[in-house]
Design an enzyme around this catalytic site. Structure first.
Site, short mmCIF file in Angstrom:
data_model
loop_
_atom_site.label_atom_id
_atom_site.label_comp_id
_atom_site.label_asym_id
_atom_site.label_seq_id
_atom_site.Cartn_x
_atom_site.Cartn_y
_atom_site.Cartn_z
N CYS A 202 0.78 -1.28 -0.06
CA CYS A 202 -0.07 -0.05 0.12
C CYS A 202 0.83 1.36 0.10
CB CYS A 202 -1.07 0.12 1.23
SG CYS A 202 -2.31 -1.33 1.03
C1 UDX Z 1 -1.16 0.05 5.69
C2 UDX Z 1 -2.08 0.84 6.55
O1 UDX Z 1 -1.73 1.17 7.89
C3 UDX Z 1 -3.51 0.31 6.34
O2 UDX Z 1 -4.39 1.38 6.93
C4 UDX Z 1 -3.76 0.34 4.89
O3 UDX Z 1 -5.23 0.10 4.57
C5 UDX Z 1 -3.03 -0.44 4.09
O4 UDX Z 1 -1.48 -0.16 4.28
P1 UDX Z 1 0.06 -2.41 6.01
O5 UDX Z 1 0.68 -2.07 4.47
O6 UDX Z 1 -0.60 -3.69 5.99
O7 UDX Z 1 -1.00 -1.35 6.03
O8 UDX Z 1 1.09 -2.17 7.17
P2 UDX Z 1 1.46 -1.29 8.27
O9 UDX Z 1 1.44 -2.04 9.26
O10 UDX Z 1 0.94 0.06 8.07
O11 UDX Z 1 3.10 -0.76 7.89
C6 UDX Z 1 3.55 -0.55 6.62
C7 UDX Z 1 5.10 -0.60 6.48
O12 UDX Z 1 5.61 0.63 7.35
C8 UDX Z 1 5.78 -1.65 6.96
O13 UDX Z 1 7.03 -1.78 6.28
C9 UDX Z 1 6.33 -1.26 8.55
O14 UDX Z 1 7.52 -1.99 8.79
C10 UDX Z 1 6.46 0.32 8.36
N1 UDX Z 1 6.36 1.00 9.51
C11 UDX Z 1 5.22 1.05 10.27
C12 UDX Z 1 7.81 1.64 9.93
O15 UDX Z 1 8.44 1.59 9.47
N2 UDX Z 1 7.55 2.52 11.15
C13 UDX Z 1 6.43 2.57 11.78
O16 UDX Z 1 6.26 3.34 12.93
C14 UDX Z 1 5.36 1.73 11.36
#
Ligand code: UDX
Length: 411
Positions: A251
């Site tokens: 996403c």
């Molecule tokens: C995301 C959105 O959170 C969700 O609302 C939307 O519908 C789809 O995209 P997702 O892709 O499943 O969800 O993962 P998410 O938990 O948001 O993490 C995305 C990425 O960001 C991961 O690689 C995670 O490791 C990274 N991340 C997340 C960070 O590097 N730091 C953070 O503080 C949070």
């Protein structure tokens, strides 16, 4: 999949239309082709009762609503590929031909603002001689996180309902009546933009934390202490401030790129969004540079990479930071031993010439260094396993071990 099993859980009768025969067969026998916590149990609970999986669009005309949940992957120029949206819309239009019953088409897929109005509605109404009032249109984005998708569906922060008219919007409200969440009513295009802006904002928080983290690293201070203090401000909050190797997944990279593309089409220069992506692309390289600083030239060195999934609790490797890190390690001549509790198979189809291991200990055997790329809980419990390394150089791309004093990409 998550939407259909959860709509069944809310008491609705659901036909899940899937055009891939192998997936239909797998789902009908109660097997989910991806790893998502709780999904298979919920599928098994509802299949053959209120959930039917079929490749057939024919029954649509006997139902009250169709949710369009197909993918919108990136094209090579960063824009969203709307071919699946178009083809699903055209099949829905055909299936609704001749139907006399009111039917609502709800776009759930993440689509660039304007898509429902300019692509979905014309595609569905094409070849139809029905008047517009027989069919309602709504846009209802989902905010599900992989690995926690069922929980997010059943306990949403908000439900956004964009609709072309009140009747369609009222219908969607009735679908979610069992959920305890604020419902926001708005227009179709505003609803589409809520999803893009939400993902872009979360991605911005991460890149912001990474930039601050890179500065903290130069200063020799701990970005996690800093962001803890920052996140205590209720106007900021503590979520998505974890610095590290950057964001991956299906996403954030895709949606921020699509928003940049859309802005440029509108003759805007989205400076902030471009920087969010630029910072994200640099983080994996910074990690490999840091490793080289610690152990010298990487040529011939054995590097253990723990974690291949883009985050924990999923087998999804799409845009995973590990892809970039492993490619860069290999480009600099390193030999890579990799392990992930769920994602070895998915990564194998993307990157060959990697020694895929059955557990962390095997990957660590005789390694010159170890990079931690995914926040899997089992990695936080590693301890004596690190004694198998030739040299105990461990660098975290995700903060999971730091209490033990390991160096991280930004700390
Ligand atoms: C995301 C959105 O959170 C969700 O609302 C939307 O519908 C789809 O995209 P997702 O892709 O499943 O969800 O993962 P998410 O938990 O948001 O993490 C995305 C990425 O960001 C991961 O690689 C995670 O490791 C990274 N991340 C997340 C960070 O590097 N730091 C953070 O503080 C949070």
């Amino acid at each position: 999949m998550v939407s259909s099993v959860c709509l069944a859980e809310l008491g609705h009768s659901v036909d899940l239309i899937e055009i891939d025969d192998a997936k239909v067969a797998s789902l009908n026998s109660g097997r989910v082709p991806i790893y998502e916590e709780g999904l298979e149990e919920m599928l098994v609970k509802h299949i053959d009762h209120c959930l039917k999986v079929t490749p057939d669009y024919d029954n649509i005309c006997n139902t009250d609503a169709t949710f369009v949940c197909v993918g919108t992957p990136s094209l090579s120029d960063g824009s969203a590929d709307l071919s699946m949206i178009k083809s699903a819309s055209s099949s829905i239009g055909e299936a609704l031909l001749g139907s006399r019953k009111y039917h609502v088409v709800v776009v759930k897929s993440t689509v660039p603002p304007g898509t429902t109005e300019k692509v979905v509605i014309p595609e569905i109404l094409e070849n139809r001689h029905l008047k517009n009032q027989d069919i309602g249109f709504a846009m209802n984005p989902e905010f599900l996180r992989e690995g926690r998708a069922i929980k997010d569906f059943m306990k949403p922060d908000r439900i956004i309902i964009g609709s072309a008219d009140d009747k369609a919007g009222d219908f969607i409200e009735s679908v979610y009546r069992g959920l305890n969440a604020p419902m926001i009513r708005t227009g179709l295009t505003e609803a589409e933009m809520v999803k893009y802006a939400s993902n872009a904002f979360l991605a911005t928080k991460i890149s912001f934390s990474n930039e601050v983290g890179n500065i903290c690293k130069d200063l020799g201070i701990d970005v996690y202490e800093v962001m803890k203090g920052v996140g205590m401000d209720h106007r900021i909050n503590q979520y998505f401030l974890n610095a590290g190797a950057g964001f991956g997944g299906s996403c954030f990279p895709k949606d921020v790129s699509a928003l940049i593309h859309l802005a440029e089409d509108l003759d805007e220069d989205p400076i902030l969004l471009k920087s969010v992506m630029a910072i994200n692309e640099l983080q994996p390289k910074r990690l490999v540079d840091l490793l080289e600083k610690r152990i010298g030239h990487l040529s011939g060195k054995r590097v253990a990479v723990l974690g291949l999934a883009f985050k924990d609790n999923t087998d999804d490797v799409r845009a995973s930071r590990s892809i970039y890190v492993i490619s860069e390690l290999k480009r600099r001549g390193a030999r890579v031993a990799a392990y992930d509790p769920k994602a070895n198979n998915s990564m194998q189809s993307i990157l060959s010439d990697v020694d895929y291991c059955q557990n962390a200990a095997e990957a660590l055997n005789n390694a010159d260094a170890c990079l931690i790329m995914t926040e899997w809980p089992e990695f936080s419990a590693l301890d004596r396993e690190f004694d198998r390394m030739k040299t105990k150089v461990i660098i975290e791309g995700r903060r999971i071990l730091s209490c033990a004093g390991f160096e991280g990409i930004c700390w």
